[in-house]
Design an enzyme around this catalytic site. Structure first.
Site, PDB file in Angstrom:
ATOM      1  N   GLY A  84     -14.496  73.577 -21.071  1.00 21.16           N
ATOM      2  CA  GLY A  84     -15.377  74.498 -21.855  1.00 21.16           C
ATOM      3  C   GLY A  84     -16.495  74.743 -21.143  1.00 21.16           C
ATOM      4  N   ARG A  90      -5.337  70.527 -32.357  1.00 22.68           N
ATOM      5  CA  ARG A  90      -6.172  69.602 -31.479  1.00 22.68           C
ATOM      6  C   ARG A  90      -6.766  68.276 -31.932  1.00 22.68           C
ATOM      7  NH1 ARG A  90     -12.034  70.568 -28.445  1.00 22.68           N
ATOM      8  NH2 ARG A  90     -11.448  70.313 -26.373  1.00 22.68           N
ATOM      9  N   TYR A 139     -14.247  66.288 -37.728  1.00 19.77           N
ATOM     10  CA  TYR A 139     -14.233  67.090 -38.774  1.00 19.77           C
ATOM     11  C   TYR A 139     -13.300  66.781 -39.809  1.00 19.77           C
ATOM     12  CZ  TYR A 139     -17.714  69.467 -35.671  1.00 19.77           C
ATOM     13  OH  TYR A 139     -18.802  69.939 -34.919  1.00 19.77           O
ATOM     14  N   GLN A 181      -9.218  79.129 -33.548  1.00 21.94           N
ATOM     15  CA  GLN A 181      -9.342  77.679 -34.227  1.00 21.94           C
ATOM     16  C   GLN A 181      -9.658  77.594 -35.636  1.00 21.94           C
ATOM     17  OE1 GLN A 181     -12.184  74.670 -33.066  1.00 21.94           O
ATOM     18  NE2 GLN A 181     -10.386  73.521 -32.261  1.00 21.94           N
TER      19      GLN A 181
END
Length: 363
Positions: free
Chosen positions: A310, A226, A179, A98
């Site tokens: 996760g 994502r 982000y 990622q």
């Protein structure tokens, strides 16, 4: 009806099952961004899952936000990731790295060049961040110039090439969780008046340019993204136009032929249904906090082609075996999520390790 344990083609790869390890920051890299010495073991332990998506990995010095997160833009980074990808491949697994540019979610004390963070606009997220001297308020970032935005796109391209050199099966662009990519989406973080701000099309431009650059560099079938539509963390507010921005963005990204879109679902079921209709390739769905009894439900309903997890994968290196056996799961030890050594990283007990079962409570 597809089963979680059926194989599935994603891009150029056929995965052994429809389960995905979601990206999770672990803050155990070396200070220069090279993956830590236990990273290969950590990921290889979980290689029975269909696809591993690694922790967020910065594409440049400017892209780092947190302490001891890995990078993928230097020779040392590539060498470190080669150990990881080789270990996963030996177990028959597949791994996407990622690519995560933290943008304004950064502190100068955490980066190799100690520079002010960068963002679409000079707007602080209004939160603190852990640094070598403790928690500090994140400073106001510096707004990227138009030329710097173009250079950042090239940084992503370069990092994607280096990821493939390191043996990764592909890369996932981190366009979620407040982000840099998502900062461009949100009017609360993006007040630009050039081609990267204002209209839906302009606010989606950076994400599309990054995806286009990476796809042209390593192939669309090895490129993914994502997204987390509706996220409100760390000062992100996508406004009333948010759902329409994602409808536009997903339709445009679909034209590129990317391997998959990975949705971190925030609860807008109408939007999720629309994304499912707009996206013509593999869709991975992550529902934060999904209980064990709901594992497989989105695959069964047709909303997703794969499901990502996760904490359950973090705490259960044999997650697939436990699901197959309808077994209990180890509970994640939150105190060891970030930083540290093997504890809470590579020492979670397997299903057939009763002598080790005392380490963590079972849920």
């Amino acid at each position: 009806m597809n089963s979680l344990f059926d194989s599935v083609r994603v891009g150029r790869h056929v995965l052994r099952n429809r389960l995905v390890m979601a990206p999770m920051t672990r803050s155990r890299a070396q200070f220069d961004g090279t993956p830590g010495e236990l990273a290969a073991e950590y990921y290889a332990q979980r290689a029975d899952i269909g696809l591993i998506v690694t922790e967020g990995t910065q594409p440049s010095d400017d892209g780092q936000g947190y302490l001891t997160t890995p990078g993928i833009y230097t020779d040392a980074h590539v060498a470190g990731w080669k150990e990881v990808t080789s270990a996963v491949r030996e177990k028959g697994g597949h791994l996407f790295i990622q690519l995560m540019h933290a943008g304004r979610m950064s502190h100068p004390d955490n980066t190799p060049h100690h520079r002010q963070g960068v963002a679409p606009s000079a707007i602080s997220p209004g939160t603190g961040m852990f640094t070598p001297t403790g928690t500090q308020e994140i400073p106001v970032p510096r707004a990227l110039s138009t030329n710097e935005i173009r250079q950042t796109v090239q940084d992503f391209r370069h990092a994607a090439r280096r990821a493939i050199e390191a043996g990764a099966d592909g890369v996932e662009i981190h366009g979620a969780n407040a982000y840099l990519v998502q900062q461009f989406f949100a009017p609360s973080a993006n007040m630009r008046t050039d081609d990267y701000g204002g209209s839906i099309e302009n606010r989606a431009r950076f994400a599309i340019e990054v995806a286009t650059a990476i796809a042209s560099e390593i192939g669309a079938e090895r490129t993914a993204i994502r997204l987390s539509p509706g996220t409100t963390m760390w000062g992100i507010d996508e406004g009333a136009e948010g759902p329409d921005l994602y409808r536009f963005l997903v339709a445009e990204l679909d034209k590129l032929g990317l391997a998959y879109v990975h949705i971190m679902h925030q609860g807008n079921e109408v939007l999720l249904s629309d994304i499912r209709k707009l996206w013509t390739r593999a869709l991975i769905l992550n529902r934060p906090g999904r209980p064990l009894e709901r594992v497989g439900s989105d695959l069964a309903s047709g909303l997703a082609d794969l499901e990502s997890y996760g904490q359950m994968v973090l705490a259960n290196p044999d997650f697939v075996a436990r699901l197959t056996a309808n077994s209990t799961m180890n509970e994640a030890n939150r105190t060891t999520f970030f930083g540290g050594d093997a504890r809470g990283y590579t020492d979670y007990p397997h299903l057939h390790d009763p002598a080790d079962a005392w380490r963590y409570p079972l849920c």
